[in-house]
Design a protein around this motif. Structure first.
Motif, mmCIF file in Angstrom:
data_model
loop_
_atom_site.group_PDB
_atom_site.id
_atom_site.type_symbol
_atom_site.label_atom_id
_atom_site.label_comp_id
_atom_site.label_asym_id
_atom_site.label_seq_id
_atom_site.Cartn_x
_atom_site.Cartn_y
_atom_site.Cartn_z
ATOM 1 N N SER A 80 9.440 14.375 1.234
ATOM 2 C CA SER A 80 10.718 14.986 2.208
ATOM 3 C C SER A 80 11.664 14.585 1.138
ATOM 4 N N ARG A 81 12.660 15.908 0.910
ATOM 5 C CA ARG A 81 14.223 16.364 0.392
ATOM 6 C C ARG A 81 14.859 16.718 1.087
ATOM 7 N N HIS A 82 16.129 16.007 1.734
ATOM 8 C CA HIS A 82 17.430 15.627 2.083
ATOM 9 C C HIS A 82 18.251 16.814 1.608
ATOM 10 N N GLU A 83 18.217 18.095 1.080
ATOM 11 C CA GLU A 83 19.327 19.001 1.221
ATOM 12 C C GLU A 83 19.156 19.656 2.177
ATOM 13 N N PHE A 84 20.459 20.700 2.087
ATOM 14 C CA PHE A 84 21.384 21.824 2.972
ATOM 15 C C PHE A 84 22.338 22.437 2.200
ATOM 16 N N PHE A 85 21.684 24.034 1.771
ATOM 17 C CA PHE A 85 22.825 24.639 2.408
ATOM 18 C C PHE A 85 23.182 25.952 3.237
ATOM 19 N N ASP A 86 24.981 26.480 3.354
ATOM 20 C CA ASP A 86 24.665 26.925 4.106
ATOM 21 C C ASP A 86 24.449 29.102 4.254
ATOM 22 N N PHE A 87 23.512 29.278 3.259
ATOM 23 C CA PHE A 87 22.485 30.145 3.084
ATOM 24 C C PHE A 87 21.483 29.485 1.936
ATOM 25 N N ALA A 88 20.205 30.474 2.924
ATOM 26 C CA ALA A 88 19.204 30.175 2.069
ATOM 27 C C ALA A 88 18.735 30.779 0.396
ATOM 28 N N LEU A 89 18.378 29.760 -0.580
ATOM 29 C CA LEU A 89 18.327 30.070 -2.116
ATOM 30 C C LEU A 89 16.924 30.468 -2.189
ATOM 31 N N PRO A 90 16.206 31.605 -2.504
ATOM 32 C CA PRO A 90 14.997 31.944 -2.702
ATOM 33 C C PRO A 90 14.427 31.033 -4.064
ATOM 34 N N GLY A 91 13.508 29.976 -3.592
ATOM 35 C CA GLY A 91 13.102 29.271 -4.998
ATOM 36 C C GLY A 91 13.662 27.952 -4.830
ATOM 37 N N GLY A 100 0.776 -1.265 -0.080
ATOM 38 C CA GLY A 100 -0.183 -0.372 0.279
ATOM 39 C C GLY A 100 0.557 1.075 -0.189
ATOM 40 N N TYR A 101 2.299 1.144 -0.308
ATOM 41 C CA TYR A 101 3.133 2.343 -0.336
ATOM 42 C C TYR A 101 3.197 2.223 -1.840
ATOM 43 N N LEU A 102 3.591 3.378 -2.447
ATOM 44 C CA LEU A 102 4.166 3.280 -3.435
ATOM 45 C C LEU A 102 5.662 4.375 -3.744
ATOM 46 N N HIS A 103 6.673 4.288 -3.053
ATOM 47 C CA HIS A 103 8.000 5.244 -2.759
ATOM 48 C C HIS A 103 8.558 5.949 -4.146
ATOM 49 N N PHE A 104 8.846 6.784 -4.198
ATOM 50 C CA PHE A 104 9.762 7.409 -5.477
ATOM 51 C C PHE A 104 11.044 7.925 -4.997
ATOM 52 N N ILE A 105 11.879 7.038 -5.222
ATOM 53 C CA ILE A 105 13.692 7.604 -5.030
ATOM 54 C C ILE A 105 13.948 8.470 -5.833
ATOM 55 N N GLN A 106 14.220 9.800 -5.268
ATOM 56 C CA GLN A 106 15.332 10.494 -6.286
ATOM 57 C C GLN A 106 17.059 11.225 -5.929
ATOM 58 N N PRO A 108 21.952 14.840 -2.530
ATOM 59 C CA PRO A 108 20.720 15.001 -2.180
ATOM 60 C C PRO A 108 20.196 14.158 -1.953
ATOM 61 N N LEU A 109 18.958 13.634 -1.427
ATOM 62 C CA LEU A 109 18.084 12.978 -1.338
ATOM 63 C C LEU A 109 16.325 13.547 -1.656
ATOM 64 N N TYR A 110 15.983 12.715 -2.497
ATOM 65 C CA TYR A 110 14.695 13.028 -2.697
ATOM 66 C C TYR A 110 13.607 11.691 -2.381
ATOM 67 N N THR A 111 12.896 11.249 -1.767
ATOM 68 C CA THR A 111 11.849 11.013 -1.569
ATOM 69 C C THR A 111 10.212 10.815 -1.648
ATOM 70 N N THR A 112 9.308 10.447 -2.651
ATOM 71 C CA THR A 112 8.104 10.691 -2.856
ATOM 72 C C THR A 112 7.061 9.090 -2.566
ATOM 73 N N THR A 113 5.646 9.157 -1.207
ATOM 74 C CA THR A 113 5.379 8.281 -0.852
ATOM 75 C C THR A 113 3.705 8.371 -0.952
ATOM 76 N N ILE A 114 3.821 7.180 -2.510
ATOM 77 C CA ILE A 114 1.713 8.117 -2.093
ATOM 78 C C ILE A 114 1.513 6.783 -1.692
ATOM 79 N N LEU A 115 0.454 6.750 -0.727
ATOM 80 C CA LEU A 115 -0.399 5.707 -0.045
ATOM 81 C C LEU A 115 -1.712 5.564 -0.805
ATOM 82 N N ASP A 116 -2.330 4.088 -0.256
ATOM 83 C CA ASP A 116 -3.159 3.764 -1.369
ATOM 84 C C ASP A 116 -4.563 3.984 0.116
ATOM 85 N N LYS A 117 -4.481 4.917 0.746
ATOM 86 C CA LYS A 117 -5.644 5.742 1.627
ATOM 87 C C LYS A 117 -5.942 7.012 1.178
#
Length: 142
Positions: free
Chosen positions: A115-126, A82-88, A94-103
């Motif tokens: 979920s996006r696992h990414e980090f820079f020491d300063f914010a970049l708009p957009g 019941g979980y469909l995971h997309f892993i980029q 960086p690592l992005y995961t998208t999970t779609i539930l059968d709910k």
């Protein structure tokens, strides 16, 4: 088995449709951005407008493509109970995961999170500069 099918008929059909989907469109309308503050960790939640489309999904082979404004990206897909995971996983870390539930959501679409696992020491708009968690819903297009 008959009692189980009687008690959970919708779960099995939705799971089957999600497992067999080959094209899905997701809209994420809420995001929480987290960061490490000077004294305490911080999180801010705000509206979002992130649209993603997954194509050529083959959960048996573990492959899919993410359609983006600048092209298509090969990604990993996994279906389990019941979980469909997309892993980029990006070459630069960086690592992005998208999970779609059968709910289903109140509107009848499928619940989803990214979920996006990414980090820079300063914010970049957009641009994702700190860890992000998106909530939204998806629809099976094919």
């Amino acid at each position: 088995i008959t009692a189980f099918l009687f008690l959970f008929p919708c779960s099995l059909s939705a799971q089957s449709a999600l497992a067999k989907a080959t094209r899905i469109r997701c809209v994420f309308n809420l995001v929480t951005v987290g960061t490490w503050g000077k004294e305490l960790n911080e999180a801010k939640t705000k509206p979002a407008n992130l649209i993603q489309e997954f194509e050529t999904i083959n959960s048996d082979e573990g492959t899919a493509q993410l359609k983006a404004g600048v092209g298509k990206y090969d990604i990993i897909v996994r279906y389990a109970d019941g979980y469909l995971h997309f892993i980029q996983s990006f070459l630069n870390g960086p690592l992005y995961t998208t999970t779609i539930l059968d709910k289903k959501t109140a509107s009848g679409k499928l619940k989803a999170m990214q979920s996006r696992h990414e980090f820079f020491d300063f914010a970049l708009p957009g641009i994702t500069s700190s860890p992000e968690q998106y909530l939204g819903d998806c629809e099976i297009l094919q």
